[in-house]
Design an enzyme around this catalytic site. Sequence first.
Site, PDB file in Angstrom:
ATOM      1  N   HIS A  78      37.637  35.147  74.314  1.00  0.00           N
ATOM      2  CA  HIS A  78      37.210  33.920  73.631  1.00  0.00           C
ATOM      3  C   HIS A  78      37.472  32.737  74.554  1.00  0.00           C
ATOM      4  O   HIS A  78      38.560  32.635  75.140  1.00  0.00           O
ATOM      5  CB  HIS A  78      37.992  33.765  72.317  1.00  0.00           C
ATOM      6  CG  HIS A  78      37.617  32.525  71.556  1.00  0.00           C
ATOM      7  ND1 HIS A  78      36.480  32.458  70.792  1.00  0.00           N
ATOM      8  CD2 HIS A  78      38.216  31.319  71.451  1.00  0.00           C
ATOM      9  CE1 HIS A  78      36.398  31.248  70.252  1.00  0.00           C
ATOM     10  NE2 HIS A  78      37.444  30.532  70.632  1.00  0.00           N
ATOM     11  N   ARG A  94      28.153  38.382  67.165  1.00  0.00           N
ATOM     12  CA  ARG A  94      27.799  38.832  65.823  1.00  0.00           C
ATOM     13  C   ARG A  94      29.085  39.232  65.117  1.00  0.00           C
ATOM     14  O   ARG A  94      29.945  39.893  65.685  1.00  0.00           O
ATOM     15  CB  ARG A  94      26.846  40.015  65.932  1.00  0.00           C
ATOM     16  CG  ARG A  94      26.403  40.535  64.611  1.00  0.00           C
ATOM     17  CD  ARG A  94      24.891  40.677  64.502  1.00  0.00           C
ATOM     18  NE  ARG A  94      24.579  41.006  63.108  1.00  0.00           N
ATOM     19  CZ  ARG A  94      24.054  40.145  62.270  1.00  0.00           C
ATOM     20  NH1 ARG A  94      23.718  38.950  62.671  1.00  0.00           N
ATOM     21  NH2 ARG A  94      23.832  40.497  61.013  1.00  0.00           N
TER      22      ARG A  94
HETATM   23  C1  GAR Z   1      31.896  33.844  77.526  1.00  0.00           C
HETATM   24  O1  GAR Z   1      32.306  32.555  77.888  1.00  0.00           O
HETATM   25  C2  GAR Z   1      32.751  34.363  76.389  1.00  0.00           C
HETATM   26  O2  GAR Z   1      34.094  33.934  76.449  1.00  0.00           O
HETATM   27  C3  GAR Z   1      32.064  33.739  75.202  1.00  0.00           C
HETATM   28  O3  GAR Z   1      30.692  33.833  75.485  1.00  0.00           O
HETATM   29  C4  GAR Z   1      30.505  33.823  76.901  1.00  0.00           C
HETATM   30  C5  GAR Z   1      29.701  35.039  77.256  1.00  0.00           C
HETATM   31  O4  GAR Z   1      29.321  35.003  78.601  1.00  0.00           O
HETATM   32  N1  GAR Z   1      32.393  34.437  73.987  1.00  0.00           N
HETATM   33  C6  GAR Z   1      32.408  33.866  72.795  1.00  0.00           C
HETATM   34  O5  GAR Z   1      32.134  32.700  72.599  1.00  0.00           O
HETATM   35  C7  GAR Z   1      32.808  34.801  71.673  1.00  0.00           C
HETATM   36  N2  GAR Z   1      32.810  34.121  70.423  1.00  0.00           N
HETATM   37  P1  GAR Z   1      28.881  36.331  79.346  1.00  0.00           P
HETATM   38  O6  GAR Z   1      27.755  36.977  78.515  1.00  0.00           O
HETATM   39  O7  GAR Z   1      28.377  35.862  80.666  1.00  0.00           O
HETATM   40  O8  GAR Z   1      30.074  37.237  79.459  1.00  0.00           O
END
Ligand code: GAR
Length: 210
Positions: free
Chosen positions: A109, A91
């Site tokens: 990221h 968000r």
């Molecule tokens: C992770 O790969 C993180 O790097 C990415 O979402 C995933 C969350 O996984 N974040 C983004 O894309 C931020 N824009 P998780 O809930 O298992 O940590």
Amino acid sequence: KTRVAILISGRGSNMIALIEAARAPDYPAEIVLVLSNRPEAGGLAYAAAAGIPARAIDHKAYPTRETFDAALQAELDAVGIELVCLAGFMRIFSAGFVEAWAGRMINIHPSLLPLFRGTRTHEQALEAGVRLHGCTVHFVIPELDAGPIIAQAAVPVLSGDDPDSLAARILVQEHRLYPAALALVAGGKARLEGDRVVFDADVALAQSAL
Ligand code: GAR
């Protein structure tokens, strides 16, 4: 120890990596709060089971970005949070909230920034044909995925990879990188000064092992 809140939106595997790392007696941060903007986020149950206060603040219940951010801020203030970790928090904040946390909010990221901001980073990487891909921990600034970089890890892109295989290879690295990066920031060894990250002189050795 630095009092840390983790903000999630989903399964929370990076949150789990941070909680586990913070169990070490010499770790410079303690995880004292987990918040999710989605009540159904799987990570909330894990955090609660680990004894960490975990709450959902459903963004759908707030009429504007600013009112949602104010509700978040109130929760963070109530328990004296010093540093915020975004871990799959999907968000976008108001600029005012980000500025209030300047130098005290970090994000992970799934790309080697400044390449591939936004979503679908693994699709973007495959489309671009890069042979190295990875993940980045950075300070959060109002511009999305553009903040000063604290730490990165790279993985090869292999022939036959699809977005899922790449995501899985990178997630392993995320779970190593994020605890290491949080330790640097919470321990005061990596700091935001203006638009640069300044590292303590003794950090190079730790960085080479990331
Ligand atoms: C992770 O790969 C993180 O790097 C990415 O979402 C995933 C969350 O996984 N974040 C983004 O894309 C931020 N824009 P998780 O809930 O298992 O940590």
